[in-house]
Write a protein that holds these residues in place. Structure first.
Motif, PDB file in Angstrom:
ATOM      1  N   VAL A 134     154.262 -23.608 -34.477  1.00  0.00           N
ATOM      2  CA  VAL A 134     153.066 -24.156 -33.831  1.00  0.00           C
ATOM      3  C   VAL A 134     152.454 -23.122 -32.898  1.00  0.00           C
ATOM      4  CG1 VAL A 134     152.244 -25.881 -32.173  1.00  0.00           C
ATOM      5  CG2 VAL A 134     153.740 -26.568 -34.044  1.00  0.00           C
ATOM      6  N   VAL A 135     153.280 -22.447 -32.112  1.00  0.00           N
ATOM      7  CA  VAL A 135     152.784 -21.428 -31.182  1.00  0.00           C
ATOM      8  C   VAL A 135     152.106 -20.296 -31.955  1.00  0.00           C
ATOM      9  CG1 VAL A 135     153.561 -19.616 -29.599  1.00  0.00           C
ATOM     10  CG2 VAL A 135     154.324 -21.975 -29.280  1.00  0.00           C
ATOM     11  N   HIS A 136     152.699 -19.908 -33.078  1.00  0.00           N
ATOM     12  CA  HIS A 136     152.109 -18.861 -33.909  1.00  0.00           C
ATOM     13  C   HIS A 136     150.733 -19.293 -34.419  1.00  0.00           C
ATOM     14  CE1 HIS A 136     151.734 -15.614 -36.793  1.00  0.00           C
ATOM     15  NE2 HIS A 136     151.501 -16.522 -37.731  1.00  0.00           N
ATOM     16  N   GLU A 137     150.624 -20.532 -34.863  1.00  0.00           N
ATOM     17  CA  GLU A 137     149.351 -21.034 -35.378  1.00  0.00           C
ATOM     18  C   GLU A 137     148.327 -21.237 -34.256  1.00  0.00           C
ATOM     19  OE1 GLU A 137     148.408 -21.300 -38.495  1.00  0.00           O
ATOM     20  OE2 GLU A 137     150.353 -20.641 -39.228  1.00  0.00           O
ATOM     21  N   LEU A 138     148.797 -21.617 -33.068  1.00  0.00           N
ATOM     22  CA  LEU A 138     147.879 -21.762 -31.934  1.00  0.00           C
ATOM     23  C   LEU A 138     147.254 -20.419 -31.579  1.00  0.00           C
ATOM     24  CD1 LEU A 138     149.710 -24.136 -29.424  1.00  0.00           C
ATOM     25  CD2 LEU A 138     147.582 -24.586 -30.634  1.00  0.00           C
ATOM     26  N   ALA A 139     148.011 -19.349 -31.748  1.00  0.00           N
ATOM     27  CA  ALA A 139     147.509 -18.020 -31.396  1.00  0.00           C
ATOM     28  C   ALA A 139     146.387 -17.571 -32.319  1.00  0.00           C
ATOM     29  CB  ALA A 139     148.645 -17.004 -31.428  1.00  0.00           C
ATOM     30  N   VAL A 140     146.290 -18.137 -33.518  1.00  0.00           N
ATOM     31  CA  VAL A 140     145.244 -17.729 -34.462  1.00  0.00           C
ATOM     32  C   VAL A 140     143.865 -18.076 -33.915  1.00  0.00           C
ATOM     33  CG1 VAL A 140     144.315 -18.120 -36.766  1.00  0.00           C
ATOM     34  CG2 VAL A 140     146.776 -17.893 -36.440  1.00  0.00           C
ATOM     35  N   ASP A 141     143.664 -19.328 -33.506  1.00  0.00           N
ATOM     36  CA  ASP A 141     142.380 -19.743 -32.938  1.00  0.00           C
ATOM     37  C   ASP A 141     142.617 -20.876 -31.950  1.00  0.00           C
ATOM     38  OD1 ASP A 141     139.092 -20.561 -34.314  1.00  0.00           O
ATOM     39  OD2 ASP A 141     139.788 -20.230 -32.272  1.00  0.00           O
ATOM     40  N   PRO A 142     142.848 -20.556 -30.665  1.00  0.00           N
ATOM     41  CA  PRO A 142     143.166 -21.596 -29.680  1.00  0.00           C
ATOM     42  C   PRO A 142     142.039 -22.596 -29.463  1.00  0.00           C
ATOM     43  CG  PRO A 142     143.352 -19.386 -28.708  1.00  0.00           C
ATOM     44  CD  PRO A 142     142.907 -19.217 -30.104  1.00  0.00           C
ATOM     45  N   VAL A 143     140.795 -22.199 -29.680  1.00  0.00           N
ATOM     46  CA  VAL A 143     139.675 -23.110 -29.438  1.00  0.00           C
ATOM     47  C   VAL A 143     139.653 -24.223 -30.486  1.00  0.00           C
ATOM     48  CG1 VAL A 143     137.169 -23.260 -29.296  1.00  0.00           C
ATOM     49  CG2 VAL A 143     138.349 -21.310 -28.309  1.00  0.00           C
ATOM     50  N   VAL A 144     139.833 -23.873 -31.744  1.00  0.00           N
ATOM     51  CA  VAL A 144     139.851 -24.860 -32.824  1.00  0.00           C
ATOM     52  C   VAL A 144     141.092 -25.739 -32.714  1.00  0.00           C
ATOM     53  CG1 VAL A 144     139.985 -25.110 -35.331  1.00  0.00           C
ATOM     54  CG2 VAL A 144     138.483 -23.400 -34.333  1.00  0.00           C
ATOM     55  N   ALA A 145     142.163 -25.196 -32.168  1.00  0.00           N
ATOM     56  CA  ALA A 145     143.430 -25.917 -32.084  1.00  0.00           C
ATOM     57  C   ALA A 145     143.341 -27.174 -31.227  1.00  0.00           C
ATOM     58  CB  ALA A 145     144.511 -24.993 -31.532  1.00  0.00           C
ATOM     59  N   VAL A 146     142.420 -27.215 -30.296  1.00  0.00           N
ATOM     60  CA  VAL A 146     142.324 -28.361 -29.382  1.00  0.00           C
ATOM     61  C   VAL A 146     142.108 -29.659 -30.157  1.00  0.00           C
ATOM     62  CG1 VAL A 146     140.941 -29.377 -27.534  1.00  0.00           C
ATOM     63  CG2 VAL A 146     141.547 -26.969 -27.448  1.00  0.00           C
TER      64      VAL A 146
END
Length: 173
Positions: free
Chosen positions: A48-60
């Protein structure tokens, strides 16, 4: 993998291990990278942390739509916000304000009157720094021409069909 599937994996791991505090583990992973712990929840948090790092804005939006506990959602949102602010801090400063004036050199100690105009440019950047440059009129015109030429070439590139963005197969204007 994708953030959605990583969050589903995290929800399954948390459900299978209800005694594990995933919020505390997220802090542990953030501080020490958590690579020395071999646990299902830790592996899920890593993805999850790895995927959050890709695009934190979209992750919200994606994090808010999951069935994770509210404290874990909040911790993940805080983590995404920290990632986003770090990216903003590491970006290059950009132009905040441009001031200019024209000075005319009337004469110097060594030369008789010359009446030569110069353009003084003062750039204020977003990091607070101020850069000042003084250009002879001919060099200023060369700068203007080069800037206009670059903007024209960028506009031509943007109009090229291969540069158009698509969403769900639809071309965006």
């Amino acid at each position: 993998m994708g953030l959605q599937s990583a969050l589903v994996g995290l929800a399954a791991a948390v459900a299978a291990n209800p005694v594990v505090d995933a919020v505390a583990l997220l802090q542990y992973i953030d501080d020490s990278r958590g690579e020395d712990v071999d646990d299902e929840v830790v592996r899920a948090l890593h993805s999850v942390v790895h995927e959050l790092a890709v695009d934190p804005v979209v992750a919200v939006d994606i994090v808010m739509s999951t069935k994770l506990s509210p404290p874990l959602q909040l911790a993940l949102l805080n983590y995404a916000t920290r990632l986003h602010s770090r990216r903003l801090e590491t970006s290059l400063p950009h132009l905040e304000r441009l001031d200019w004036r024209v000075d005319i050199t009337v004469a110097t100690n060594a030369i008789a009157p010359i009446w030569q105009p110069t353009v003084v440019l003062r750039f204020r950047l977003t990091d607070g720094s101020i850069r000042t440059t003084e250009l002879p009129l001919q060099q200023f015109h060369q700068l203007r021409y080069s800037t206009a030429k670059i903007l024209q070439e960028m506009n031509q590139l943007e109009r090229h069909p291969i540069m158009r963005l698509t969403r769900d197969g639809q071309t965006m204007a």
